[in-house]
Every structure is written in C-alpha cells, then in structure tokens.
Design an enzyme around this catalytic site. Structure first.
Site, PDB file in Angstrom:
ATOM      1  N   ASP A 111       1.576  10.597   5.113  1.00 12.62           N
ATOM      2  CA  ASP A 111       0.375  11.017   5.841  1.00 12.62           C
ATOM      3  C   ASP A 111      -0.325   9.847   6.530  1.00 12.62           C
ATOM      4  O   ASP A 111      -0.947  10.003   7.575  1.00 12.62           O
ATOM      5  CB  ASP A 111      -0.591  11.779   4.928  1.00 12.62           C
ATOM      6  CG  ASP A 111      -1.036  10.993   3.705  1.00 12.62           C
ATOM      7  OD1 ASP A 111      -0.509   9.883   3.461  1.00 12.62           O
ATOM      8  OD2 ASP A 111      -1.901  11.507   2.959  1.00 12.62           O
ATOM      9  N   CYS A 164      -6.093  11.615   4.239  1.00 11.88           N
ATOM     10  CA  CYS A 164      -5.173  12.646   3.756  1.00 11.88           C
ATOM     11  C   CYS A 164      -5.259  13.975   4.491  1.00 11.88           C
ATOM     12  O   CYS A 164      -4.328  14.399   5.172  1.00 11.88           O
ATOM     13  CB  CYS A 164      -5.392  12.871   2.262  1.00 11.88           C
ATOM     14  SG  CYS A 164      -5.134  11.395   1.260  1.00 11.88           S
TER      15      CYS A 164
END
Length: 535
Positions: A317, A84
């Site tokens: 992401d 992330c």
C-alpha cells in the site's frame, strides 16, 4: 536447501508458457485467452526500493528475487496516497484519492463500492479474500481521526511515541507476526481445498500487515510508540554493513511541512547512528518475514500444479521511511514512503524484465479486468499494466505510449499539516501543498539527487511552473484542499458535539496526551480559533 529448490523451480514451474495458450492479448480491452488464475499479495509499508539494486543488497528476499527473475518488476511504482486506507481505496477502485474522497484512514470507500474483484466474479472468476483489506470507511482509532481532522489547527503536538525496536527472546522464532501467518495458512489451505478442485478460474487476495511497525503496549514516556519487532532468525537475513544511514537536514533548514511531520512523529530529538541503523535493520528483517509469506503462496501454487496458469502479483500500500528524512511511518512523498514494490509473474508475463515507466496502484484495477477480459470502465484513473509486462509488447518505442509519463499521489491525513500533491515524472518529483501559494513547493531531480536532499524549486522556476501547470491539469488541487479543510472542520464539530463539553478531557487521553496536558487551555483556544476561521 532453498537455493536447490529455486534452481529446480526455475527449470520447471516457470518455464516460458506456450504462446498458443497464453501471451496474447484479446482486443483493445485485453484479456488472456484461457482465463488465468490471479493471486494478489499486498503487504503494508514495504519500501519498493528494496526490490532492486542497491536497496536489494540490504536484505535477502529470495521469493521477490524469484519473481524478478521469472517475471516483470516495475522500478518506479508508487502509492496514490501514502497511508493505509486511502491507498487501498485507490487500488480497489482504480480512482485517484480525490475522486473517491478517501481523505484519511477513517474515510475510505463505501462498503458497497464495486471493486475489481466484484467485476471479476461477474465474469466467471471464483473469488476469495484473506487478511488485511482496510479500504472502506469507518475504521481506525479516535486518535487517528482527531489528529487528521485537527491538522489545520495552529499547534504542534507529538502524536506518536519515539520509534523503538524489540528483539524477541526466542532466537529461532520464524512466525513472529502470527496474525499474518494465520492468514497465509488460510490462503494456502483455500488453494489446496478449493482452488485446486475448481472448474472456474480464481482470483485470490492476501493482505499482510507486515512490515508495518507494531503498536507498543507500553505506557509512560514511550506510550503509543511504534515498535520494529523481529527475531534473530530474520535479523540474520539482513546485511548490517549494507545498511545506509540516511542524511538529515538540520531542523532549522527543514521544509515546514517536514518539520511538522518530524515533530508530530516524535523524531526531533537526538538519535544515535546505532539507533537509526538498528531501526532500519529491524525493519528490513520484517521485510524478510514478509517475503517468506509470499513464498508460501508461490510454493503452494507450485505444489498444486497451478503456477503455470496463475499470474502472481506482489505490491504494497505504501513504503516506510525507517528514519529517512528524520521520520518513520509513511505520510510523506519521499521515496521511502511513496515508492512501492510491484512485481508480476505468470503466463504471458515477460521474464527477467524491468520496466522503468512510472506506474501506480490505480493501475491494479484495470490490470485485473484486463486479465479477466472484462471491459474497462472509461472513468478509471489507472491503466492496464499488461501491455508493459506482456511478452508480446516488449518494444521500447511502444512502451512510452502505453501509460502516461506521470503518476499522481496525494495525502490529506494526520501527521502532515497541509494537503500534499506529488507529480512524479521520469526525472522529476514535484510536490505542491495546500492552495499552491501558502506553502512552498518542492522539486527534486531524482537522477542527480535520489535521496531528495536538495529542493531546487526556486533554482529551476521554469521546470517548477511547467510541472505545476501539469499537476493542475490533472487535479484542481487548491479546490481539493479547500474541500478537505471543510470536511475536517465538519467532522471535528460532529465529534466534539458527540462527546459534549468534556471533549478536552477525551483528547487528553489520546496519543498526544503528554503535550496536551501541559497546556490544555492553550490548545483548546487554538481549536476554538480554528473553528471560527472561515475557509
């Protein structure tokens, strides 16, 4: 009803814009005349292969399909770091992970870092952010940090619970991920109340947590597990028969880094085909819910007559392994983890276009600045995607020269015991580890082996050498690996000193507690040995 609406939508809101008002580029740096609005929707953990055939057969994604039909989809888009915070740091900075030293989920950008949104604001854009950002330093749990810092220690500890599924009792529940829906509602309300009345062009960012697995609140054997959580409403969007059961290599034949990842993710045990298929089905259902939130934004833009002057971008992401290569989560350079969706739609963007060039998230930064007509900093790692997606630049010969024929992805966080570097070209995926010699590299021919089941690095030494030399020309990866080793050790020592002599007791309450408590002295000794070893 949705199909009827989509047909009307196609005929009106997304009709080709007038070439006099859009579709032209301004100068070398670019910029759309008329300063279009921009909406960027970024989800979490979305496998990009679901946005095109054959992956698209597994789940209904009507609004992603709408963007494909009326915009440009990038078939080979990648994360620059499959986790992330580092991934988002690359997207918001336009720089490769090693340049910002965003090593793990705790170490990202400085909170005062100048992002593309900051620059767009200086160039006259009204800006707004909702939802998940996660690109700055200082976040995530102690478990996540300690696991990342100690990945160089010579021990194997399960850091995750066994992946699980959970079907909520209410069959018709639509808003399963309530937090994401609330942020979507906030974004829609902002469009209605603020953006629609603004005299400035606007840029809106919406960050979604889906389809990231949910943390499990349970205790006991599955404590800390990740749960693929959905309702029957979304499961009905999944074509169960189209779900592919991934092939697994025997544990004894796995690459050593893959084995470490599979073990720490608690995936070395037995899984039935039904378990695997259910995990994948529930994950796809979560992707369908994500698509619906994207749809809420597109619908709002249409209803407010903003769509014709708004460029909509959707990406993620990173992806989700969903039991491919005997793993879940991300933290891997395999396609399920590293391949992301990337779609653009709006004025000047060519409709129904598929771009096969390799691109990555660092390209978002220059693309945003290009849209705004802002000059591009010379030090960026990325390239604007406007030439690849523009109606004015669709030329096969020119396309080859608009972006480098490679992308770089790197990983330095938890669940992987060596810094990892991936160079993706048109045909090849080359993965190097650590200092380049202590861990065997991997080479995959994605044309003949799209599932990445056969490492051919030793079979094609010339290709391996050539790609390794290219990788080293982009990044001195042995030096970067050494820097990460040193960072991990320094951070662990600081943390160990902060908790005092009872650090072992603190660790015993982290996610890996089940294994640690069996032989704490053994693991303490391994840490002590690691701390004494110079790098």
């Amino acid at each position: 009803m949705l199909l009827l609406w989509l047909s009307v939508f196609a005929a009106s809101a997304l009709a080709a814009p007038d070439r006099g008002a859009g579709g032209r580029r301004r100068g070398a740096a670019g910029g759309w005349p008329g300063a279009p609005n921009v909406v960027l929707v970024v989800s979490d953990s979305f496998d990009g292969r679901l946005t095109f055939y054959p992956g698209s057969q597994a789940v209904k994604l009507p609004f992603i399909n709408l963007m494909k039909a009326h915009g440009t989809s990038f078939l080979n888009a990648y994360t620059n770091s499959p986790i992330c915070c580092p991934s988002r740091a690359a997207m918001w900075s336009g720089l490769f992970t090693h340049l910002t030293e965003s090593w793990n989920n705790f170490k990202g950008l400085d909170p005062n870092y100048t992002t593309w949104m900051d620059i767009m604001e200086k160039h006259g854009y009204r800006t707004q952010k909702f939802g998940k950002l996660d690109y700055t330093s200082g976040h995530h749990s102690i478990s996540n940090r300690v696991e990342a810092w100690t990945r160089d220690v010579a021990f194997l500890l399960r850091q995750e619970g066994r992946p699980m599924i959970n079907l909520i009792p209410k069959k018709t529940k639509v808003r399963v991920m309530e937090g994401d829906w609330k942020n979507t509602d906030r974004a829609v309300n902002w469009l209605r109340k603020e953006a629609s009345n603004s005299t400035q062009p606007f840029v809106l960012y919406l960050g979604l947590n889906l389809p990231h697995p949910y943390p499990s609140p349970s205790s006991g054997e599955n404590f800390g597990s990740s749960t693929f959580h959905t309702s029957l409403y979304w499961l009905k969007k999944v074509s169960y028969d189209a779900i592919k059961i991934p092939k697994w290599s025997p544990l004894s034949e796995m690459h050593p880094v893959d084995y470490y990842s599979s073990y720490t993710k608690n995936c070395t045990g037995k899984f039935t085909k039904k378990e695997i298929k259910n995990i994948r089905a529930f994950y796809y259902a979560m992707c369908a819910e994500t698509d619906a939130m994207l749809g809420e934004i597109i619908l709002a833009l249409r209803q407010l007559d903003l769509l014709q002057n708004t460029i909509v971008i959707y990406t993620s992401d990173h992806g989700e392994l969903a039991m491919e290569h005997r793993q879940f989560y991300k933290m891997s350079m395999y396609e399920a983890s590293a391949h992301i969706p990337l779609l653009m739609m709006g004025p000047g963007i060519k409709a129904n276009q598929q771009v096969s060039n390799v691109v990555s998230l660092v390209d978002i930064y220059p693309t945003m600045l290009d849209i705004a007509g802002a000059p591009l900093p010379q030090n960026l790692s990325g390239y604007s995607l406007l030439p690849l997606s523009s109606e004015m630049f669709w030329n096969e010969h020119k396309l080859k020269n608009l972006h480098p024929p490679w992308i770089l992805s790197e990983f330095h966080g938890c669940n992987v015991n060596a810094s990892t570097y991936m160079l993706r070209t048109n045909q090849w995926k080359y993965i190097a580890y650590s200092d380049g010699t202590s861990v065997l590299p991997q080479l995959f021919d994605l044309f003949s082996d799209p599932d990445e089941l056969t490492n051919i690095a030793t079979k094609f030494p010339e290709v391996t050498y050539s790609l390794d030399q290219k990788l080293r020309s982009i990044i001195n990866y042995p030096k970067v690996s050494a820097s990460v080793h040193q960072y991990n050790k320094e951070q662990f020592i600081k943390w160990k000193q902060s908790v005092g002599q009872n650090y072992s007791n603190v660790i015993a309450n982290l996610r890996w507690h089940q294994d640690w408590l069996k032989e704490p002295r053994k693991y303490e000794s391994a840490i002590n040995q690691w701390l004494k070893t110079p790098h």
